[in-house]
Design a protein around this motif. Structure first.
Motif: not given
Length: 331
Positions: A16, A119, A123, A141-142, A165, A168, A171
């Motif tokens: 990611l 996000l 990340t 999970d992301y 994302l 989403h 997820l």
């Protein structure tokens, strides 16, 4: 720092962090120069083989190399390394993910928003494996989205918009899989721990997140081994053994891991870098076989020969992992 219009933006395809940092740089180029710059993503082996023919390029989530040291090139890097560029623009910080480095650059030009804040934070947590943060489980999970669906599939799912994302529906799939698969994988992995040396054990979780399972094994101290080697993907023929937390947990094991630099012979080209894994005792010599490369190392696991492959590589991730690649040769 003055940025030039890139001909291409290159990023890491496997996680990611590569997706987010690459798309952020693409958004920055659109804002600064008004052009849609091509985004290219690579796994490590393909990246090593790619030629650098562009006059100007932006690179994210890859360790800095001398071939990037060109005028007007921009490199965002958070890997270990002591090379200092003479021409390229290098933004390097071991404590920040590539996504965070790219986002800080974007915010300097007014491209930040609350959704991207969230996000990039998740990340960053997942990529640096900051397991003590309250959002770490959600961050995993992301990160699993790219692992399960792939870089370009996920890119198409969100329509090229990173904000899509956030929350989403996929997820929820990752959460259910984690809650069901990880306990099963942890239990089955403990049932079969193979001793590679007195300080190195091999576990092969058939399901679940290998990283999370390995770290749980180490953190709970349920085995006698301070260093655990695990496969990259359950059931795969290619293995990438991980040595989690080598710096903190395994100083006694460090002499068992040797690296061999690139070697070349006339008429034969070897990979870079080529390595040798010594498991606390000499590796038995392989009987000469003309049909197989002489630089391979044979180990044995569950009755099958485990060979070094020409595509083997070593990577250091935040100073906490050493990665080795092998390939099973079935009977």
């Amino acid at each position: 720092m003055t940025l030039a219009t890139p001909e291409v933006i290159c990023t890491h395809e496997s996680d990611l962090d590569g997706l987010v940092s690459g798309m952020l740089l693409q958004r920055l180029a659109k804002h600064l120069f008004g052009s849609d710059v091509t985004l290219e993503a690579f796994h490590y082996q393909g990246w090593k083989l790619r030629s650098m023919s562009e006059r100007v390029a932006w690179v994210s989530d890859f360790a800095f190399e001398t071939r990037f040291d060109r005028s007007n090139w921009l490199v965002l890097d958070h890997h270990n390394g002591d090379f200092r560029p003479k021409q390229a623009h290098l933004i390097h910080d071991l404590t920040k993910s590539a996504a965070l480095l790219a986002y800080e650059l974007c915010k300097q030009h007014g491209l930040g928003n609350p959704q991207l804040d969230r996000l990039v934070h998740l990340t960053h947590l997942g990529d640096l494996f900051l397991e003590h943060d309250a959002d770490f489980t959600l961050a995993c999970d992301y990160g699993s989205l790219v692992k399960n669906y792939g870089f370009w599939n996920l890119h198409n799912v969100i329509g090229g918009q990173l904000e899509a994302l956030i929350d989403h529906p996929l997820l929820e799939v990752m959460r259910v899989r984690r809650e069901i698969e990880d306990p099963i994988g942890f239990r089955l992995a403990l049932n079969e721990v193979t001793e590679l040396s007195p300080t190195v054990g091999l576990v092969r979780p058939p399901v679940g997140s290998t990283n999370l399972i390995v770290h749980r094994i180490l953190n709970e101290g349920v085995t006698k081994y301070p260093v655990i080697v695990s496969p990259a993907s359950p059931g795969g023929r290619r293995l990438c053994g991980q040595l989690p937390q080598l710096q903190r947990r395994g100083p006694r094991c460090r002499p068992e891991v040797r690296r061999r630099r690139r070697t070349r012979q006339r008429g034969r080209r070897y990979p870079s870098p080529a390595q040798r894994l010594r498991l606390g005792h000499p590796v038995p010599p392989r009987p000469p076989r003309p049909s197989r490369p002489s630089h391979q190392v044979r180990l044995h696991h569950h009755g099958r020969s485990l060979h070094r492959t020409p595509l083997a590589r070593t990577e250091a991730v935040g100073g906490k992992f050493e990665v080795f690649s092998f390939k099973f040769q079935g009977r």
